[in-house]
Design a protein around this motif. Structure first.
Motif, PDB file in Angstrom:
ATOM      1  N   HIS A  59      28.385  47.430  34.733  1.00 37.19           N
ATOM      2  CA  HIS A  59      27.505  46.455  34.104  1.00 37.19           C
ATOM      3  C   HIS A  59      26.072  46.969  34.119  1.00 37.19           C
ATOM      4  O   HIS A  59      25.648  47.607  35.068  1.00 37.19           O
ATOM      5  CB  HIS A  59      27.566  45.115  34.842  1.00 37.19           C
ATOM      6  CG  HIS A  59      28.854  44.406  34.612  1.00 37.19           C
ATOM      7  ND1 HIS A  59      29.371  43.483  35.474  1.00 37.19           N
ATOM      8  CD2 HIS A  59      29.740  44.499  33.577  1.00 37.19           C
ATOM      9  CE1 HIS A  59      30.525  43.032  34.992  1.00 37.19           C
ATOM     10  NE2 HIS A  59      30.776  43.635  33.852  1.00 37.19           N
ATOM     11  N   ARG A  71      25.746  48.756  37.712  1.00 41.47           N
ATOM     12  CA  ARG A  71      26.554  48.393  38.875  1.00 41.47           C
ATOM     13  C   ARG A  71      28.018  48.395  38.502  1.00 41.47           C
ATOM     14  O   ARG A  71      28.404  47.944  37.431  1.00 41.47           O
ATOM     15  CB  ARG A  71      26.160  47.012  39.384  1.00 41.47           C
ATOM     16  CG  ARG A  71      26.926  46.578  40.614  1.00 41.47           C
ATOM     17  CD  ARG A  71      26.311  45.323  41.211  1.00 41.47           C
ATOM     18  NE  ARG A  71      26.961  44.974  42.449  1.00 41.47           N
ATOM     19  CZ  ARG A  71      27.962  44.095  42.541  1.00 41.47           C
ATOM     20  NH1 ARG A  71      28.421  43.492  41.466  1.00 41.47           N
ATOM     21  NH2 ARG A  71      28.515  43.839  43.710  1.00 41.47           N
ATOM     22  N   CYS A  73      31.201  46.586  39.123  1.00 41.85           N
ATOM     23  CA  CYS A  73      31.465  45.231  39.580  1.00 41.85           C
ATOM     24  C   CYS A  73      32.962  44.985  39.723  1.00 41.85           C
ATOM     25  O   CYS A  73      33.781  45.812  39.372  1.00 41.85           O
ATOM     26  CB  CYS A  73      30.893  44.230  38.594  1.00 41.85           C
ATOM     27  SG  CYS A  73      29.103  44.265  38.505  1.00 41.85           S
ATOM     28  N   HIS A  78      31.293  37.103  35.915  1.00 41.01           N
ATOM     29  CA  HIS A  78      30.269  36.690  36.873  1.00 41.01           C
ATOM     30  C   HIS A  78      28.870  36.901  36.326  1.00 41.01           C
ATOM     31  O   HIS A  78      28.657  37.642  35.379  1.00 41.01           O
ATOM     32  CB  HIS A  78      30.427  37.488  38.166  1.00 41.01           C
ATOM     33  CG  HIS A  78      30.398  38.975  37.932  1.00 41.01           C
ATOM     34  ND1 HIS A  78      31.525  39.718  37.741  1.00 41.01           N
ATOM     35  CD2 HIS A  78      29.370  39.839  37.832  1.00 41.01           C
ATOM     36  CE1 HIS A  78      31.202  40.978  37.542  1.00 41.01           C
ATOM     37  NE2 HIS A  78      29.901  41.093  37.580  1.00 41.01           N
ATOM     38  N   HIS A  80      25.014  38.153  37.719  1.00 37.00           N
ATOM     39  CA  HIS A  80      24.477  38.986  38.793  1.00 37.00           C
ATOM     40  C   HIS A  80      23.302  38.261  39.434  1.00 37.00           C
ATOM     41  O   HIS A  80      22.463  37.716  38.744  1.00 37.00           O
ATOM     42  CB  HIS A  80      23.979  40.320  38.246  1.00 37.00           C
ATOM     43  CG  HIS A  80      25.061  41.096  37.569  1.00 37.00           C
ATOM     44  ND1 HIS A  80      25.086  41.301  36.227  1.00 37.00           N
ATOM     45  CD2 HIS A  80      26.172  41.668  38.058  1.00 37.00           C
ATOM     46  CE1 HIS A  80      26.174  41.982  35.915  1.00 37.00           C
ATOM     47  NE2 HIS A  80      26.854  42.217  37.009  1.00 37.00           N
TER      48      HIS A  80
HETATM   49 ZN    ZN Z   1      28.738  42.713  37.154  1.00 32.02          ZN
END
Ligand code: ZN
Ligand code: ZN
Length: 137
Positions: A59, A71, A73, A78, A80
């Motif tokens: 991401h 990142r 993930c 979700h 962040h």
């Molecule tokens: Zn993420």
């Protein structure tokens, strides 16, 4: 041959992100890869990061300073939540809200919809550090 080396570099990059699941900049990844002995240019690191994030394997998040951070993930949908003090990052589960927004986008006739809502703040550890530094209060 060339392609094989490229994908080995990409695997090394993903491995670093797997180990350290915080938001990380291309520069920092580049430094980590170089110190691990990989001969990789910053431009190549950028290319891998862009293609990995296009595939959804990592991401991308825009920081307050306008940098793009990346990142690796989990698979869940979700948001962040990132601390701008130390850079630690939480995944905030957001199935319901995001699901509803994605449905709305689908109703409007869009597909391949990407939804990014990111939060930034100060984590408890950073806050308590700062509070200890404050005289009195
Ligand atoms: Zn993420
Ligand atoms: Zn923090």
């Amino acid at each position: 041959m060339r392609r094989q080396r490229r994908s080995a570099q990409r695997d090394a990059l993903v491995a670093i992100m797997e180990r350290d699941r915080r938001l990380i900049s291309a520069q920092e990844l580049h430094t980590n890869l170089r110190s691990a002995g990989a001969e990789i240019s910053l431009a190549t690191v950028y290319r891998h990061l862009v293609s990995l994030s296009e595939k959804g394997e990592i991401h991308a998040v825009h920081s307050r300073d306008g940098d793009v951070l990346y990142r690796r993930c989990g698979d869940s949908i979700h948001h962040h939540l990132r601390c701008h003090g130390c850079g630690r990052t939480e995944e905030i589960a957001a199935q319901v809200e995001q699901g509803a927004m994605l449905l709305a986008a689908a109703d409007a006739g869009y597909d391949d919809v990407e939804l990014t809502v990111d939060l930034a703040g100060r984590c408890a550890a950073c806050r308590s550090c700062e509070e200890q530094d404050l005289p009195g209060h």
